[in-house]
Design an enzyme around this catalytic site. Sequence first.
Site, PDB file in Angstrom:
ATOM      1  N   ASP A  42       0.838  -1.201   0.000  1.00 37.78           N
ATOM      2  CA  ASP A  42       0.000   0.000   0.000  1.00 37.78           C
ATOM      3  C   ASP A  42       0.873   1.252   0.000  1.00 37.78           C
ATOM      4  O   ASP A  42       1.596   1.515   0.962  1.00 37.78           O
ATOM      5  CB  ASP A  42      -0.898  -0.003   1.240  1.00 37.78           C
ATOM      6  CG  ASP A  42      -1.812   1.210   1.292  1.00 37.78           C
ATOM      7  OD1 ASP A  42      -2.975   1.088   0.887  1.00 37.78           O
ATOM      8  OD2 ASP A  42      -1.362   2.294   1.731  1.00 37.78           O
ATOM      9  N   TYR A  47       3.210   9.712  -0.660  1.00 36.89           N
ATOM     10  CA  TYR A  47       4.297   9.084   0.087  1.00 36.89           C
ATOM     11  C   TYR A  47       5.668   9.275  -0.552  1.00 36.89           C
ATOM     12  O   TYR A  47       6.693   9.011   0.070  1.00 36.89           O
ATOM     13  CB  TYR A  47       4.040   7.579   0.272  1.00 36.89           C
ATOM     14  CG  TYR A  47       2.801   7.216   1.040  1.00 36.89           C
ATOM     15  CD1 TYR A  47       2.034   8.175   1.696  1.00 36.89           C
ATOM     16  CD2 TYR A  47       2.377   5.890   1.104  1.00 36.89           C
ATOM     17  CE1 TYR A  47       0.889   7.835   2.384  1.00 36.89           C
ATOM     18  CE2 TYR A  47       1.227   5.531   1.793  1.00 36.89           C
ATOM     19  CZ  TYR A  47       0.485   6.509   2.428  1.00 36.89           C
ATOM     20  OH  TYR A  47      -0.651   6.153   3.108  1.00 36.89           O
ATOM     21  N   LYS A  72      -2.925   5.930  -4.104  1.00 32.24           N
ATOM     22  CA  LYS A  72      -3.995   6.878  -3.805  1.00 32.24           C
ATOM     23  C   LYS A  72      -3.718   8.222  -4.462  1.00 32.24           C
ATOM     24  O   LYS A  72      -2.561   8.620  -4.601  1.00 32.24           O
ATOM     25  CB  LYS A  72      -4.111   7.081  -2.292  1.00 32.24           C
ATOM     26  CG  LYS A  72      -4.077   5.799  -1.472  1.00 32.24           C
ATOM     27  CD  LYS A  72      -4.027   6.072   0.023  1.00 32.24           C
ATOM     28  CE  LYS A  72      -3.680   4.817   0.790  1.00 32.24           C
ATOM     29  NZ  LYS A  72      -2.251   4.499   0.750  1.00 32.24           N
ATOM     30  N   HIS A 105      -7.465   9.632  -1.358  1.00 31.05           N
ATOM     31  CA  HIS A 105      -6.729   9.606  -0.091  1.00 31.05           C
ATOM     32  C   HIS A 105      -7.499  10.256   1.058  1.00 31.05           C
ATOM     33  O   HIS A 105      -7.528   9.733   2.173  1.00 31.05           O
ATOM     34  CB  HIS A 105      -5.369  10.295  -0.280  1.00 31.05           C
ATOM     35  CG  HIS A 105      -4.319   9.809   0.649  1.00 31.05           C
ATOM     36  ND1 HIS A 105      -2.987   9.744   0.315  1.00 31.05           N
ATOM     37  CD2 HIS A 105      -4.382   9.348   1.915  1.00 31.05           C
ATOM     38  CE1 HIS A 105      -2.294   9.272   1.332  1.00 31.05           C
ATOM     39  NE2 HIS A 105      -3.124   9.034   2.315  1.00 31.05           N
TER      40      HIS A 105
END
Length: 272
Positions: A42, A47, A72, A105
């Site tokens: 994930d 990120y 996301k 998200h």
Amino acid sequence: MNITLNNGIVMPQVGLGVYLVEPEVAKNTVLHALKTGYRSIDTAQFYNNEKEVGEAIKESGIPREEIFVTTKVWNSHHGYEETLEAFEESLHKLQLDYIDLYLIHWPMPMKNKYIDTYKALETLYKTGKVKAIGLSNFHIDHIENILSHCTIKPVVNQVECHPYFQQNELKDFCEKHDIYLEAWSPLSRGAVLQDETIVKLAQKYSKSPAQIILRWHIQRNTIIIPKSITPNRIEENFQLFDFNLEDEDMKLINSIDKNERRGREPNTMDMI
């Protein structure tokens, strides 16, 4: 252990989360997880490690179809065209032909664009570039709004969930609509590990506190994505299927709920 989503797609119940995993560490972390047996990773646009996740998948030698990849769309890309653009960028960084699960998200309700964003997800699903679509950090009212406008039901809602913040009302609502609850921060960023009830159960079952908590999630029929960059903890967090918590012990963990959120409140994400 796999679960079947409402569109028939099969997803591992335990995955590796890579939030706050630095790019230079992410590749080896994912490689170790895949070597351990994880088949779900994930990540997210936010990120900043999609490229490294993609490199690890490529170098692992594991057939692509055996790995379930979630990413996301970030808050800055809400809107129909913006989401399509963000998706292509993520796909390129991951070096993949398709994404298994694509999520919004955060709902960002004050922007009021998440319906358009979700419509972009539906378009991607219809093209086959995404195998399943869903939500992250959505409250009940946000989901109800999605359900009233969508033609393709979300398969998951990924939210903060742990013994101190059990999200029972949201979980019941999601189950009623055949949407899986997926827990990020399933260990409450470590806050629950020292809880007296959890420590006693760890001693009873000869397991770590983390394994007790993660097993509790499993038996609640929740998808989990514990995050770690430490090899032995990555392995430990995956060793959850050789024991069962007794009903009375599940109830004990249920009883320590504090309704205590440690992450952001979804409606306040508009403020940053």
